[in-house]
Design a protein around this motif. Structure first.
Motif: not given
Ligand code: SF4
Ligand code: SF4
Ligand code: SF4
Ligand code: FES
Ligand code: FES
Lengths: 162, 903
Positions: A39, A42, A52-58, A60-62, A68
């Motif tokens: 974390h 990231l 933004p972190l949210s985009k990275i999350y988007g 990597l969860t794809f 994680l």
């Protein structure tokens, strides 16, 4: 080690010129280094790339292969592909859940086991298939799996005592 | 047929269209309906949901209308069998994972999915979609809205609004397949991911997934009534629709007005969620009079009689100038106009002022001297669409003027605009800037002079503009030659290289705009600061064109209007000087009186001083709260205690009202008609949405009654008639009428019934003819840190609250999110004082001492503490200095010396 040493992250970033378009490659490299995506790394990455972190999350969860949490010592992979599914992999799924108390994608709190599911391991003839740390175990049944896991647990305990 | 129009055939009909349109835009302009789920006119089309598919002849596949550009002579079908079947399948696919609980869903009636299912899904097929649905353990429920994940149809609109409109980066579509959901990721709440609760993402959700808490059980969409009005918080003047339930008589929700020109889709948390004060139980419902030290309810007649008698008595005994009036930047133009008329025509004094004195008095004096007109030169949209470079100085735009802040972020994100931020704190926009100059508070003149010095040295000045349109350049140039860049940078405590880079960036831009706010104005050198910015704009020729100008962002919703219609001690409506004989004659005639005074009156701070001295015996205050908003409020409070007679007209018993002899219950923005003028000089309508409770009377009616009692026999049936009178006596408003601003507000100067209003001031010539340069030298703030008070205190606002907090602190959600003051102190200072984040601390100045909570952060520079002035229990203005700018009489809120201690 808890996270990519900053200087290693800098190395990676330098190689990709800190280009946000190379996010996936950068994530891959970090994972190669660490075995997962810590974390803090990231967070650092987010501010370095201005993403933004949210985009990275988007992102990597794809993709399924990004992790994680630090994976456990032993990775159990159950195949949920069509062949394995019809031959009974859902039951294997339940076995793991019941025995280890974790869902797919999770790691036991003692960091010993990580449980994953995939779609088709490419050896449908052996269905249903379970892979344990890369080793394929075919024609699996809940019973066999239970024994296998118990055996591993015992070995690990012994290892620790030594 | 216009030359560039092309023809397409839709469902057998020939339509003329613009070649730049998409099929959706072209076809819906002709009132042919195409369903959409992921389309929004303010967002870039993505073609994600494909519900808008149409059949285009010679195209193999169906095409999404929202993202396909039209082709001349194409033949399309919007309702063919193939199209309808494709849509049916899509809708059914959505139903497989959407709960069918329309009977209790708050969105029923305005849900797009419900509408589509009604049209496309045959009854007999519905049964198969009842039953278990995929589950997720994601959740979001906060003070303002919730995301009910099970209802989400993954259209992605919320994420795009967050990215493209709010530029908040909070949301992303995460995971895949049926597990795809909009989420901040990493198990964070929205707030943890930086959500500022603007609710813009909530407003676009087509289904009942993202919903505001306020709508729950408050009525179905079709039961609600819609009233278009203007936000009553800040000077941006966002256009919004109040949705009210006619049965409960309550506001249910707020949305931005479709297609408005000011804010578009965006609102901020205050505009969207900050209205439940309207029905707050602490609202005053009846006139109150203090009898034996306690407020008791009285009739309007008793209150009016008493006020009339006292005002007349004081006037008789000590003359009209022993009375003073504070009008209100929160009230409408019509009310402000009547208030100054009451002071001037009824009483005969020019002692009328309002809190504009405390925020932008120096803008009015400074820009009037340099340009001839003290208002924002350009418009919000031309600024954020056309400026190559924006210098933001002394404005924490994203918190104080959130929607302008958002537009600036959009401009930067699109790569159109580069920012230079000059601010002692690392404000949010600093993260978006090319260069951040973190100057020492109070050193702005030095900073701007340094920039101009570099611009001249580098030959980046606009010789033609200076020659043709300005005067006084040589004096300025000489003055700048006498100081060294090194000294200036040292005063401002900024790096020379950064300064040089900023100056060159600004100087080279074809269009460079300056945006500023109270970080510039609230100084004893406020007028100097404003004049310096005017110098900078003129030296580079950045006045009078789109994307340029000197743009003060006005604080309160109607502070611009309150100034425009004469709520100032030295001018009649329209900035016509009271000292000018002709103006006096003109207004005496217009108002049918013969007693107008040509002596300019006193300003806010001066009024309180004279009250303290006993020279002013009666004060009438409408919607102002000097006991919290003025500097050095200990002094104000002792003045109010001494005051013989005080009338306060307000919504709540404010800190100031506690000292009153009579309190009159006014109406809130949702309960009355009128107009506000926003920061870009746009006069916009305020409309009544709900009936008010109790015996509240609209402020304009109260003032009319007072005027009548003083023999001014005007009878207005409505604010509309008051505006007609304003237009008659105010040249810059002469073209304004309620009719003309019914849909879209007009920007003054609007001189005549056919005048289209003015987007950009000083286009061909300055209001004063030539623009005037002023050679300004740096002067220190009135109070600097020393041995006893070693730290600088600077004050300002935060996003969630407004002004003295009387309104926002009564809004439940806002209060929950920001219940207490947290004052910013630099990490190093905190370390030295052994203060940890969250510690209780004391702050003390020569004038007072308060307690607050420390927020330890590197976003403020060493040696400086930042406090907001919203919280009465940690009232920053007990500490601030009431030293005044000699010309504008604005106090120095932005710099005073303090010491900090641990409790
Ligand atoms: S409410 Fe506003 S800030 Fe929060 S996620 Fe939605 S768009 Fe972003
Ligand atoms: S929450 Fe609403 S707007 Fe966001 S993706 Fe889901 S349905 Fe669309
Ligand atoms: S930006 Fe200002 S005018 Fe717009 S909604 Fe927010 S407070 Fe209201
Ligand atoms: S389906 Fe399991 S190995 Fe192919
Ligand atoms: S509305 Fe056109 S694809 Fe969604």
């Amino acid at each position: 080690m808890t996270s990519t040493e900053p200087h290693r992250l800098w190395d990676i970033l330098k190689r990709y010129d800190s280009n946000p378009d190379a996010l996936i490659q950068i994530l891959n490299e970090i994972q190669k280094d660490e075995g997962y995506l810590p974390h803090i790394t990231l967070k650092l990455l987010s501010s370095e790339l201005d993403v933004p972190l949210s985009k990275i999350y988007g992102v990597l969860t794809f993709y399924e292969h990004f992790k994680l949490v630090k994976p456990g010592k032993i990775i159990i992979t159950i195949c949920m592909g069509t062949a394995c599914f019809v031959k009974g992999s859902p039951a294997l799924n339940t076995t793991v859940k019941n025995m280890l108390g974790i869902e797919s994608g999770e790691t036991t709190s003692d960091q010993l086991f990580t449980f994953e599911r995939v779609a088709c391991l490419g050896c449908c003839a052996l269905a249903p298939v379970v892979q344990i740390n890369g080793e394929v175990h075919g024609q699996m049944t809940p019973n066999k799996l239970q024994k296998l896991l118990t055996k591993i647990c015992k070995e690990e305990e012994k290892g620790e005592e030594k | 047929m216009l030359e560039e129009e092309i023809t397409i055939t839709v469902d057998g009909k020939e339509l003329k269209c613009l070649p730049t349109d998409t099929y959706y835009e072209a076809i819906s302009k002709h009132n042919i309906e195409i369903p959409t789920l992921c389309h929004n006119p303010e967002l870039k089309p993505t073609g994600a949901c494909r519900i808008c598919v149409i059949e285009i002849e010679n195209s193999r596949t169906l095409m999404p209308a929202c993202s396909t550009p039209i082709k001349a002579n194409s033949v399309v079908y919007t309702q063919s069998e193939r199209v309808r079947e494709a849509r049916r399948i899509l809708v059914e696919l959505l139903l497989t994972s959407h709960p069918l609980n329309c009977v209790i869903c708050d969105k029923a009636g305005s849900c797009e999915l419900q509408k589509l299912a009604y049209e496309y899904v045959p009854e007999e097929r519905l049964g198969r979609y009842i039953g278990t649905k995929p589950k997720t353990d994601l959740q979001e429920k906060n003070e303002f809205f919730e995301l009910n994940y099970s209802a989400c149809i993954r259209c992605g609109l919320c994420v795009r609004v967050a990215d493209e409109i709010q530029v908040c980066g909070v949301l992303s579509m995460t995971h895949r397949g049926f597990e795809t959901f909009p989420s901040p990721g990493f198990g964070r709440t929205f707030e943890e991911a930086g959500c500022v609760a603007c609710g813009n993402c909530v407003s676009v959700c087509p289904v009942g997934a993202l919903v505001s808490n306020s709508v729950k059980g408050a009525g179905r969409a079709y039961e609600l009534e819609k009233t278009t009005t203007t936000c009553a918080y800040c000077g941006v003047g966002c256009q919004l629709d109040l949705f009210t339930n006619p049965i409960s008589k309550k506001i249910v929700k707020v949305d931005s007005t479709e297609g408005n020109v000011v804010n578009g889709l965006a609102l901020c948390v205050k505009g969207r969620y900050g209205w439940d004060f309207v029905n707050h139980p602490e609202r005053i419902n009846h006139p109150l009079m203090k009898k034996n030290g306690e407020f008791v309810q009285v009739t309007w007649d008793e209150a009016f009689d008493f006020i009339e008698q006292k005002l007349k008595q004081i006037k008789e005994e000590m003359g009209p100038d022993s009375l003073a009036f504070l009008t209100s930047a929160k009230c409408t133009n019509e009310e402000n106009y009547l208030m100054q008329k009451l002071a001037r025509a009824a009483i005969g004094t020019n002692n009328i002022d309002h809190c504009a004195r405390l925020c932008h008095a120096s803008t009015v004096t400074g820009l009037a001297r340099a340009f001839g007109s003290g208002a924002m030169t350009n418009s919000i949209n031309d600024l954020t669409k056309n400026a190559e470079v924006i210098l933001i100085i002394g404005s924490n735009t994203t918190e104080a003027h959130p929607v302008i802040g958002v537009k600036i972020k959009q401009a930067v994100q699109e790569g159109k605009t580069k920012l230079i931020v000059a601010d002692p704190r690392i404000i949010e926009l600093a993260d978006y800037s090319e260069i951040h100059l973190q100057q020492r508070p109070g050193s702005d003149v030095a900073l701007v002079n340094a920039m101009m010095k570099v611009i001249i040295e580098e030959g980046l000045f606009d010789e033609k503009f200076i020659q043709e349109r300005t005067e006084g350049y040589n004096e300025l140039k000489e003055k700048l030659e006498k100081v060294s860049l090194e000294v200036l940078c040292k005063i401002a405590n900024i790096n020379q290289m950064d300064l040089r880079q900023a100056a060159i960036l600004f100087g080279k831009a074809k269009t460079a705009a300056i945006v500023y706010s109270m970080g510039i104005t609230q100084h004893t050198t406020g007028t100097d600061n404003v004049l310096s910015l005017a110098n900078l704009a003129m030296i580079t020729g950045n006045v009078g064109r789109p994307g340029t100008g000197v743009n003060p962002l006005r604080g309160q919703n109607n502070v611009q209007g309150a100034c425009d219609v004469g709520g100032l001690p030295d001018v009649y409506p329209g900035y016509q000087k009271v000292s000018d004989k002709e103006n006096k004659i003109k207004f005496q005639k217009a108002w049918g009186v013969s007693n107008l005074s040509d002596k300019p009156g006193l300003t806010v701070v001066e009024i309180m001083n004279e009250v303290y001295e006993g020279n002013i015996r009666g004060v009438y205050i409408m919607g102002e709260n000097p006991a919290l908003s003025n500097p050095n409020i200990n002094h104000v409070r002792s003045a109010l205690e001494k005051l013989e007679f005080l009338v306060v007209q307000d919504l709540f018993i404010t800190e100031t009202a506690k000292y009153a002899d009579v309190i009159l219950p006014g109406k809130s923005f949702a309960e009355k008609e009128g107009t506000y003028t926003n920061t870009e000089r746009r006069i916009q309508r305020v409309r009544k949405a709900i009936d008010s409770e109790g015996e509240r009377i609209a402020d304009w009616k109260i003032l009319q009654e007072m005027l009548n009692r003083f023999g001014i026999e005007n009878r207005y049936d409505s604010p509309e008639q008051i505006m007609d009178e304003i237009a008659d006596v105010t040249p810059i408003y002469s073209g304004i009428s309620f009719d003309r601003i019914d849909k879209v507000g007009l920007q003054w100067p609007c001189k005549g019934k056919n005048h289209p209003g003015t987007k950009i001031l000083h286009e061909k010539t300055f209001s004063r003819g030539k623009g005037k340069f002023h050679a300004i030298s740096y002067i220190e703030p009135a109070e600097l840190p020393d041995k006893d008070y070693p730290i600088i205190l600077t004050t300002g606002r935060i996003l969630y609250h407004f002004h003295t907090g009387e309104i926002t602190r009564r809004v439940k959600g806002i209060h929950k999110r920001r219940p207490i003051e947290r004052s910013e102190i630099n990490t190093k200072d905190a370390e030295r004082l052994n203060i940890k984040n969250g510690d209780k601390i004391t702050i003390e100045s020569r004038r007072g001492k308060i307690e607050t909570i420390a927020k330890v952060t590197d976003r403020i520079q060493e040696g400086v503490v930042f406090m907001s002035f919203h919280y009465k229990e940690s009232a920053a203005n007990l500490l601030t200095n009431d030293a005044l700018d000699p010309l504008a009489k604005i106090p120095e809120f932005k710099v005073c010396a303090i010491k900090v201690g641990k409790v």
